[in-house]
Design a protein around this motif. Structure first.
Motif, PDB file in Angstrom:
ATOM      1  N   GLN A 181       0.781  -1.223   0.007  1.00 32.47           N
ATOM      2  CA  GLN A 181      -0.031  -0.007  -0.183  1.00 32.47           C
ATOM      3  C   GLN A 181       0.869   1.205  -0.079  1.00 32.47           C
ATOM      4  N   VAL A 182       1.842   1.165   0.799  1.00 30.37           N
ATOM      5  CA  VAL A 182       2.524   2.581   0.888  1.00 30.37           C
ATOM      6  C   VAL A 182       3.518   2.512  -0.201  1.00 30.37           C
ATOM      7  N   LEU A 188       2.758   6.494  -7.101  1.00 28.94           N
ATOM      8  CA  LEU A 188       1.728   7.326  -7.708  1.00 28.94           C
ATOM      9  C   LEU A 188       1.983   8.687  -7.569  1.00 28.94           C
ATOM     10  N   ASP A 189       2.226   9.280  -6.359  1.00 32.25           N
ATOM     11  CA  ASP A 189       2.363  10.336  -5.850  1.00 32.25           C
ATOM     12  C   ASP A 189       3.733  10.969  -6.334  1.00 32.25           C
ATOM     13  N   SER A 190       4.802  10.461  -6.515  1.00 37.09           N
ATOM     14  CA  SER A 190       6.073  10.567  -7.228  1.00 37.09           C
ATOM     15  C   SER A 190       6.009  10.922  -8.650  1.00 37.09           C
ATOM     16  N   GLY A 191       4.964  10.841  -9.252  1.00 42.62           N
ATOM     17  CA  GLY A 191       5.082  10.864 -10.643  1.00 42.62           C
ATOM     18  C   GLY A 191       5.360   9.855 -11.467  1.00 42.62           C
ATOM     19  N   GLN A 192       5.369   8.569 -10.913  1.00 36.21           N
ATOM     20  CA  GLN A 192       5.629   7.337 -11.682  1.00 36.21           C
ATOM     21  C   GLN A 192       7.020   7.262 -12.361  1.00 36.21           C
TER      22      GLN A 192
END
Length: 219
Positions: A181-182, A188-192
């Motif tokens: 999960q983490v 996702l939040d780091s821009g993939q």
């Protein structure tokens, strides 16, 4: 039972969608799915507290009374959304664990389930894991139930295959679910920046190096 969307003045953002909806008759299930989709977009954009039922009705191109026919309150609508998407995540994880008896592939599949979930629809993911309604008992119950279901799925596989007692199996399951999960959220939040399959492979290798030390004692 069918319902007809009310005509409404189109906005610049959703003129095409509203034009397609005018005069469209939908079954109750289809209307519910449409409303959930509109609610997802509004809640994800504004958060639970700032979103209004008027906004959701407008986004769906219907009157507010029609919205209230399906969902008597904003909380009930939000809870329905949470249930829909947590059920989806749980189903993805269950499928990954049941499609093979190879533990190594199960670990990869479990991690992939989380990455696929966030990659498939980041809006849904944010509703599940970044809700601003975690103090509301009804929402907390849905989220806790989903987390417990995911942990149970992994713990059952660990207990059966490694012969561990339930307490130790659940601790390992919490570790794998938490890692999945983490890291999926961070990815996702780091821009993939890392390609999805490579990210899954990295996390799988990390997890498997630890879990492989627990030999399978049952066929």
């Amino acid at each position: 039972m069918t319902e007809t969307a009310r005509p409404s003045a189109p906005t610049a953002q959703s003129a095409g969608a509203r034009s397609a909806q005018r005069g469209t008759r939908l079954s109750r299930d289809a209307r519910r799915a449409q409303l959930l989709g509109a609610a997802r977009d509004v809640f994800a954009a504004h958060g639970y507290h700032a979103a209004a039922m008027d906004d959701i009705a407008e986004a769906a191109g219907i009157s507010k009374p029609v919205l209230y026919q399906h969902f008597p309150s904003k909380l009930e609508l939000y809870s329905a959304l949470l249930t829909t998407y947590t059920d989806e995540l749980t189903a993805r994880l269950r499928s990954a664990l049941l499609e093979t008896t190879d533990n190594e592939q199960r670990v990869r599949g479990a991690i992939s389930a989380y990455f696929d979930f966030v990659a498939g629809d980041g809006q849904s993911f944010r509703l599940v894991f970044e809700s601003d309604l975690r103090g509301e008992p009804e929402a907390v119950e849905v989220l806790d139930k989903a987390l417990t279901a995911c942990i149970d799925l992994v713990a059952d596989a660990v207990t059966t295959d490694a012969g561990l007692d339930s307490d130790r199996a659940r601790l390992l399951a919490v570790g794998l679910v938490g890692l999945s999960q983490v890291t999926a959220r961070y990815w996702l939040d780091s821009g993939q920046a890392v390609e999805q399959q490579e990210a899954i492979e990295l996390m799988y290798r990390l997890a498997w190096r630890g879990l492989a030390h627990f030999p399978m004692v049952h066929d």
